[in-house]
Each structure stands twice: as structure tokens, then as C-alpha cells.
Design an enzyme around this catalytic site. Structure first.
Site, PDB file in Angstrom:
ATOM      1  N   CYS A 176      14.592  10.885   5.838  1.00  0.00           N
ATOM      2  CA  CYS A 176      14.596  10.487   7.249  1.00  0.00           C
ATOM      3  C   CYS A 176      15.999  10.593   7.858  1.00  0.00           C
ATOM      4  O   CYS A 176      16.142  10.810   9.047  1.00  0.00           O
ATOM      5  CB  CYS A 176      14.069   9.066   7.385  1.00  0.00           C
ATOM      6  SG  CYS A 176      14.933   7.909   6.317  1.00  0.00           S
ATOM      7  N   GLU A 221      11.033  16.429  13.949  1.00  0.00           N
ATOM      8  CA  GLU A 221      11.417  16.210  12.556  1.00  0.00           C
ATOM      9  C   GLU A 221      10.652  17.198  11.674  1.00  0.00           C
ATOM     10  O   GLU A 221       9.427  17.202  11.668  1.00  0.00           O
ATOM     11  CB  GLU A 221      11.080  14.773  12.154  1.00  0.00           C
ATOM     12  CG  GLU A 221      11.583  14.423  10.776  1.00  0.00           C
ATOM     13  CD  GLU A 221      11.207  13.002  10.355  1.00  0.00           C
ATOM     14  OE1 GLU A 221      10.035  12.626  10.517  1.00  0.00           O
ATOM     15  OE2 GLU A 221      12.093  12.295   9.862  1.00  0.00           O
ATOM     16  N   GLU A 223      10.333   1.503  10.144  1.00  0.00           N
ATOM     17  CA  GLU A 223      11.411   2.460   9.796  1.00  0.00           C
ATOM     18  C   GLU A 223      10.797   3.843   9.930  1.00  0.00           C
ATOM     19  O   GLU A 223       9.938   4.221   9.132  1.00  0.00           O
ATOM     20  CB  GLU A 223      11.869   2.230   8.351  1.00  0.00           C
ATOM     21  CG  GLU A 223      12.584   0.913   8.119  1.00  0.00           C
ATOM     22  CD  GLU A 223      13.968   0.885   8.703  1.00  0.00           C
ATOM     23  OE1 GLU A 223      14.532   1.949   9.006  1.00  0.00           O
ATOM     24  OE2 GLU A 223      14.489  -0.226   8.884  1.00  0.00           O
ATOM     25  N   LYS A 268       0.860  -1.197   0.000  1.00  0.00           N
ATOM     26  CA  LYS A 268       0.000   0.000   0.000  1.00  0.00           C
ATOM     27  C   LYS A 268       0.893   1.243   0.000  1.00  0.00           C
ATOM     28  O   LYS A 268       1.380   1.678   1.038  1.00  0.00           O
ATOM     29  CB  LYS A 268      -0.933   0.030   1.210  1.00  0.00           C
ATOM     30  CG  LYS A 268      -2.013   1.094   1.015  1.00  0.00           C
ATOM     31  CD  LYS A 268      -2.394   1.873   2.226  1.00  0.00           C
ATOM     32  CE  LYS A 268      -1.422   2.866   2.744  1.00  0.00           C
ATOM     33  NZ  LYS A 268      -1.245   4.089   1.925  1.00  0.00           N
ATOM     34  N   GLY A 317       7.511   5.217   7.684  1.00  0.00           N
ATOM     35  CA  GLY A 317       6.717   6.435   7.768  1.00  0.00           C
ATOM     36  C   GLY A 317       7.008   7.158   9.063  1.00  0.00           C
ATOM     37  O   GLY A 317       8.079   6.990   9.657  1.00  0.00           O
ATOM     38  N   SER A 318       6.038   7.918   9.521  1.00  0.00           N
ATOM     39  CA  SER A 318       6.258   8.752  10.704  1.00  0.00           C
ATOM     40  C   SER A 318       6.234   7.911  11.985  1.00  0.00           C
ATOM     41  O   SER A 318       5.610   6.848  12.041  1.00  0.00           O
ATOM     42  CB  SER A 318       5.178   9.828  10.771  1.00  0.00           C
ATOM     43  OG  SER A 318       3.908   9.213  10.848  1.00  0.00           O
TER      44      SER A 318
HETATM   45  P1  NAD Z   1       3.086   8.837   7.322  1.00  0.00           P
HETATM   46  O1  NAD Z   1       3.389   8.088   8.565  1.00  0.00           O
HETATM   47  O2  NAD Z   1       2.097   9.931   7.381  1.00  0.00           O
HETATM   48  O3  NAD Z   1       2.536   7.834   6.200  1.00  0.00           O
HETATM   49  C1  NAD Z   1       3.274   6.695   5.786  1.00  0.00           C
HETATM   50  C2  NAD Z   1       2.324   5.677   5.185  1.00  0.00           C
HETATM   51  O4  NAD Z   1       1.432   5.216   6.204  1.00  0.00           O
HETATM   52  C3  NAD Z   1       1.434   6.201   4.068  1.00  0.00           C
HETATM   53  O5  NAD Z   1       1.302   5.167   3.098  1.00  0.00           O
HETATM   54  C4  NAD Z   1       0.111   6.455   4.773  1.00  0.00           C
HETATM   55  O6  NAD Z   1      -1.008   6.388   3.899  1.00  0.00           O
HETATM   56  C5  NAD Z   1       0.081   5.323   5.763  1.00  0.00           C
HETATM   57  N1  NAD Z   1      -0.736   5.529   6.964  1.00  0.00           N
HETATM   58  C6  NAD Z   1      -1.041   6.686   7.588  1.00  0.00           C
HETATM   59  N2  NAD Z   1      -1.757   6.440   8.699  1.00  0.00           N
HETATM   60  C7  NAD Z   1      -1.892   5.081   8.790  1.00  0.00           C
HETATM   61  C8  NAD Z   1      -2.507   4.189   9.728  1.00  0.00           C
HETATM   62  N3  NAD Z   1      -3.120   4.644  10.808  1.00  0.00           N
HETATM   63  N4  NAD Z   1      -2.431   2.868   9.500  1.00  0.00           N
HETATM   64  C9  NAD Z   1      -1.775   2.382   8.424  1.00  0.00           C
HETATM   65  N5  NAD Z   1      -1.186   3.168   7.492  1.00  0.00           N
HETATM   66  C10 NAD Z   1      -1.236   4.502   7.679  1.00  0.00           C
HETATM   67  O7  NAD Z   1       4.488   9.336   6.748  1.00  0.00           O
HETATM   68  P2  NAD Z   1       4.803  10.209   5.438  1.00  0.00           P
HETATM   69  O8  NAD Z   1       4.454  11.622   5.698  1.00  0.00           O
HETATM   70  O9  NAD Z   1       4.223   9.540   4.220  1.00  0.00           O
HETATM   71  O10 NAD Z   1       6.384  10.033   5.334  1.00  0.00           O
HETATM   72  C11 NAD Z   1       7.288  10.803   6.040  1.00  0.00           C
HETATM   73  C12 NAD Z   1       7.813  10.051   7.243  1.00  0.00           C
HETATM   74  O11 NAD Z   1       8.448   8.842   6.831  1.00  0.00           O
HETATM   75  C13 NAD Z   1       8.886  10.829   7.988  1.00  0.00           C
HETATM   76  O12 NAD Z   1       8.658  10.754   9.371  1.00  0.00           O
HETATM   77  C14 NAD Z   1      10.167  10.101   7.619  1.00  0.00           C
HETATM   78  O13 NAD Z   1      11.201  10.235   8.549  1.00  0.00           O
HETATM   79  C15 NAD Z   1       9.703   8.703   7.507  1.00  0.00           C
HETATM   80  N6  NAD Z   1      10.661   7.919   6.709  1.00  0.00           N
HETATM   81  C16 NAD Z   1      11.475   7.019   7.354  1.00  0.00           C
HETATM   82  C17 NAD Z   1      12.402   6.276   6.631  1.00  0.00           C
HETATM   83  C18 NAD Z   1      13.282   5.261   7.312  1.00  0.00           C
HETATM   84  O14 NAD Z   1      13.809   4.408   6.621  1.00  0.00           O
HETATM   85  N7  NAD Z   1      13.461   5.299   8.615  1.00  0.00           N
HETATM   86  C19 NAD Z   1      12.515   6.451   5.246  1.00  0.00           C
HETATM   87  C20 NAD Z   1      11.692   7.379   4.624  1.00  0.00           C
HETATM   88  C21 NAD Z   1      10.755   8.103   5.369  1.00  0.00           C
END
Ligand code: NAD
Length: 475
Positions: A279, A378, A245, A171, A223-224
Site C-alpha cells: 500500500c 492503485e 487502512e 477474518k 484493504g481496498s
Molecule cells: P480487498 O479490499 O479486496 O479485501 C480485503 C479484505 O476484505 C479481504 O479479507 C476480503 O475478503 C474482505 N472483503 C472484501 N469485500 C468485503 C465486504 N464487502 N465486506 C467485508 N469484507 C470484505 O483488498 P485486497 O485485494 O485483499 O488487498 C489489497 C488492498 O489492501 C490494496 O488496496 C492495498 O493498498 C490495501 N492495503 C492497505 C494497507 C494499509 O495499511 N493502508 C496495507 C496493506 C494493504
């Protein structure tokens, strides 16, 4: 690029949802493409196909070599489309061309190739006396990814999972559904059996369904940290496996003996890569008081000199942020920094002259206190904070004074001293006189930056369950 169908069960299926994503360029708002926005029902259908493909085979029961042969052909086909993939990601999310060509498509391609190589390093089956210890695939894996490095974050989960024999539902993020659909096109032409991979772009509802679905054995998420916490809690309820991650707020420690020229050139990349939407970005620069003014001045000069504009133009170092919403968020931190008393030495709040897209000024704050929000939270944009330190012990304390623990770096002429500093920093990766994640070694976070590791052979181990079969004497 307009997609009307989802890739499920090895074919293009009409979505059950009627919602769509309308992707527009963050630079000039021109239409880039559309894709279906999968619903919870679409996820259910994809999980059912993945479950069947796992339970009935053949994928999990094929040998590792047989799986790698199928995947190698897929990788060749992907390699032929990397320029198209890079161009698409530039258009979708504003990654600047210099970074996109390097990391957004060639990066995941290299990662896939390396993952296939690592399959030889795994002890898939071992005899211990009369017991056979085997690494069995974890099962059906739900992959949930962000928009900033959309293909890297998919490839880093998809390939180890497939090598291990898992089946997968991906997804991708709502901001970047198109590159995932291009990946689906390549998958559709591959020899993977039906149901082994599904690609279902969707929003939070689709993500939540994947996390809570009882037929999913593991969630692999990037993600976050906020969403990661929720996913960890939900998976805990079902004792579902998960790897996370998450975010970062990495510190670059500039030592008193550092070459200023080399440090500034290195931080140009490590702090501002991908518009700072990374990130691992080195967003806190710790500078020794005895060279503080000199370092601030050199960093300010570099920050002000970075060309900003159309990400498709290779001359520009910084492009637009992914969306209007994200731009507002990053811009709010520029106001917060000023309100907290940090000194703007490059950029700052306000519009970027001559650009109408989702741009902020590339910004350097000096005189930052590590307890300020701009040093702790962040920001995920081209915003860096310089923090003064008294001695190395103080620098180490400041670097570790963070909820996050993803990456970090030290800049020094004394490499051995750099290694000793690295040992004291609680982050999953760390660089000496450079920072860029490398696909050959494990990558992931301490503390709120995550649980589990990607890259290297260790990534494959995240997609196996250990099974001990007794009564199997070695032949
Ligand atoms: P986000 O957490 O808002 O979303 C990430 C994904 O999760 C999206 O596909 C979103 O649709 C989905 N999502 C959101 N809420 C959800 C829920 N309750 N249940 C399941 N899925 C859900 O993050 P973003 O804004 O897309 O990305 C930025 C973040 O990603 C930053 O915090 C960044 O540091 C992190 N990131 C980390 C790495 C790593 O390897 N550590 C790499 C890239 C990005």
C-alpha cells in the site's frame, strides 16, 4: 498444511460451512495447503463466543499488566515460529524471500513486542477533580485483512485490541488463510481465555456478516478503498466504530540536488518492496525537468536489473503476483499505460520469458501525465511511473493531486528543505531520503487512504472508549 477446523471459542471447531480454500503457489501452482472457508454462520458462532468472553470476562476486567503477561508468553511462542511463518507466506502469496524474512513474520513479531511496551504510555485512568476518566475497551472487534502483508495487518489490530481488553474475531483474506491458521495454532497453545480470539478465514460473505453483525462493536479493516467505503457506510448505519487502512499512490519527489545513486538504491526498496504489492509503494516518481533524462535512465537500468523468479530463492528481488486474477489486473494497467501514451523504458506488456506463474514484467513508464489512470489508480504490482516537474511548487501540487494520502518521500541533500516539503504533502507518513513504515509512530492515511491510525501508542487508543465516572475524588 491442511487445516480442517476453525479456531473459535478457544478450541478447534468443525466449520459449519463445507467450502474450503485450496491454496496453490503463485510461482508454480504446487499445492500449499487447504483451510476451511468460513460462512456467515461460522462468523455468527465466533461473534457469539467473543461477545460472551467480553460480557462475562475475565479478559476485559483483568488489569493491563495481567493481559500483557499472557500476551508476552504468546509473543515468545510466535517468535519461535517466525521462520516457518515467513516460509509459509512466501509459498502462499509469492512474497520474495528477502522481503518475507524481513517483514512478513519478524515484522509482526516486532510490532507485537512494541505494542506491549506502548501499554505503559497510555493514561488508562486519570483523575480530573472529582471525576475518574478511564479508557474502557471498545468491546468485540471484527478484524478484516488483506493478503499482501497478512500477518502485519492482523498483528497491527489484534495486539492493540487485546492490550486494551477487547475480544476479537479475525477474518483473513481468501488468498492467505494458511498463515492465519498457523497464528491460530500458536493462539491455541497460549493462555488466552476461550472466546478472546477467533480466526475464521472466509470470503466476502463472511466479511459482510462481520461488518453488519449487531454484536460487533468495531471493525478494523485493511484493504481496498472500494471495500473500505462500503464498510464505513455500513458501520455508520449502526454507529459502529471503525478504522480503515486503505490504498495508496505515493509520490517520491526527487529534488534537483538529490544523489542519484542514493535515490535509485532507496527507490529499489521503496517502490518495488513485496513485488510492488504494498500500500505504501512509491509508485509515482516526480523528477525535475533539468535532470529528467538522467533520472529516467538510472531508474530504468535499476528496474531492468531486478532478478525475477521463484520467490523462495533469495537471489530473486521480484516474485509472482498473488493470483491469476490479480496478474490480469496488473497486466491490464501495462496496456492502459501504453494506450495512454506513456513511454515504456523498462518491462512493459507481455509474458515474462521462462516463467509460468503469475508474473508480469517489472515496469517503468516515463513521460507520464499525472492525470493518466496509471498515475491516479492503485496498480498494486511492480509498476512505477516517472512524471516530470518544473519546480518544487509544481512537484508538491502533483504529489497532492491524488485521491490517496497514505505515504510519500522526498530525496534531497538538504534535509531541512525536505522537512518543509513534507509539511506541504497531505499524507499520513512521509520519508526523507528513505521510506519504510516504522512501528513506533502512527501509520495511516489522509483522504481515501483511510480513517484512523495503527502502530505506536496511538494504535491502542483506537480500541478504547472514554468513560467519565463522576463522584470519585482522588484518594
Ligand atoms: P480487498 O479490499 O479486496 O479485501 C480485503 C479484505 O476484505 C479481504 O479479507 C476480503 O475478503 C474482505 N472483503 C472484501 N469485500 C468485503 C465486504 N464487502 N465486506 C467485508 N469484507 C470484505 O483488498 P485486497 O485485494 O485483499 O488487498 C489489497 C488492498 O489492501 C490494496 O488496496 C492495498 O493498498 C490495501 N492495503 C492497505 C494497507 C494499509 O495499511 N493502508 C496495507 C496493506 C494493504
Amino acid at each position: 498444511m491442511n487445516y480442517e477446523r476453525l479456531f473459535v471459542d478457544g478450541e478447534w471447531q468443525a466449520p459449519l460451512s463445507t467450502e474450503t480454500f485450496d491454496v496453490r503457489s503463485p510461482h508454480d501452482d504446487r499445492p500449499v495447503g487447504t483451510a476451511p472457508c468460513g460462512s456467515a454462520s461460522d462468523i455468527d458462532r465466533a461473534v457469539a463466543a467473543a461477545r460472551k468472553a467480553f460480557d462475562e470476562g475475565p479478559w476485559p476486567r483483568m488489569s493491563v499488566e495481567e493481559r500483557c503477561t499472557v500476551l508476552r508468553k504468546f509473543v515468545d511462542a510466535y517468535g519461535a515460529r517466525t521462520q516457518q511463518m515467513s516460509d509459509l507466506i512466501i509459498a502462499e502469496m509469492g512474497s520474495p524471500r528477502w522481503f518475507s524474512d524481513l517483514g512478513q513474520a519478524n515484522g509482526p513479531w516486532a510490532l507485537m513486542i512494541q505494542t506491549l511496551g506502548f501499554s505503559d504510555e497510555i493514561a488508562w485512568e486519570q483523575h480530573r477533580g472529582g471525576t475518574l476518566v478511564r479508557k474502557a475497551p471498545t468491546g468485540v472487534v471484527g478484524i478484516i485483512t488483506p493478503w499482501n502483508v497478512p500477518q502485519v495487518t492482523i498483528a497491527a489490530k489484534l495486539f492493540p485490541a487485546l492490550v486494551a481488553g477487547c475480544t476479537v474475531v479475525v477474518k483473513p483474506a481468501p488468498e492467505t488463510p494458511l498463515d492465519a491458521m498457523l497464528l491460530a495454532e500458536i493462539l491455541a497453545d497460549s493462555a488466552l481465555p476461550p472466546g478472546v480470539v477467533a480466526i475464521v478465514p472466509g470470503g466476502t460473505a463472511a466479511g459482510q456478516r462481520l461488518v453488519t453483525h449487531p454484536d460487533v462493536d468495531k471493525i478494523a479493516f485493511t484493504g481496498s478503498s472500494a471495500v473500505g467505503r462500503w464498510i464505513g457506510a455500513e458501520c455508520g448505519k449502526q454507529l459502529k466504530r471503525f478504522s480503515l487502512e486503505l490504498g495508496g499512490k505515493s509520490a517520491a519527489i526527487v529534488c534537483a540536488d538529490a544523489s542519484l545513486e542514493r535515490t535509485v538504491a532507496g527507490l529499489k526498496f521503496s517502490s518495488f518492496l513485496n513485488n510492488g504489492e504494498a500500500c505504501v509503494a512509491q509508485t509515482r516518481v516526480l523528477a525535475p525537468r533539468e535532470r529528467y533524462d538522467e533520472i529516467v535512465m538510472a531508474l530504468a537500468e535499476m528496474t531492468s536489473s531486478l532478478p525475477v523468479g521463484d520467490p523462495d530463492n533469495a537471489h530473486n528481488y521480484i516474485g509472482p503476483l498473488v493470483s491469476a486474477r490479480h496478474r490480469e489486473r496488473v497486466a491490464s494497467y501495462l496496456d492502459i499505460g501504453v494506450a495512454e501514451g506513456a513511454r515504456v523504458v523498462a518491462g512493459g506488456p507481455g509474458e515474462v520469458d521462462g516463467l509460468t506463474g503469475h508474473y508480469v514484467k517489472t515496469t517503468l513508464f516515463a513521460d507520464v501525465d499525472n492525470r493518466m489512470r496509471i498515475a491516479q489508480e492503485e496498480i498494486f504490482g511492480p509498476v512505477v511511473a516517472v512524471i516530470p516537474y518544473d519546480d518544487i511548487d509544481h512537484a508538491v501540487r502533483l504529489a497532492n493531486d491524488s485521491d490517496f494520502g497514505l505515504a510519500g518521500s522526498v530525496w534531497t541533500k538538504d534535509r531541512a528543505a525536505g522537512v518543509e516539503i513534507a509539511r506541504r504533502i497531505r499524507t499520513g507518513t512521509f520519508g526523507i531520503n528513505a521510506y519504510a513504515p516504522g512501528f513506533e509512530s502512527p501509520f495511516g492515511g489522509f483522504k481515501a487512504s483511510g480513517i484512523g491510525r495503527e502502530y505506536g501508542p496511538e494504535a491502542i487508543e483506537e480500541y478504547v472508549e472514554l468513560q467519565s465516572i463522576q463522584g470519585v475524588p482522588e484518594a
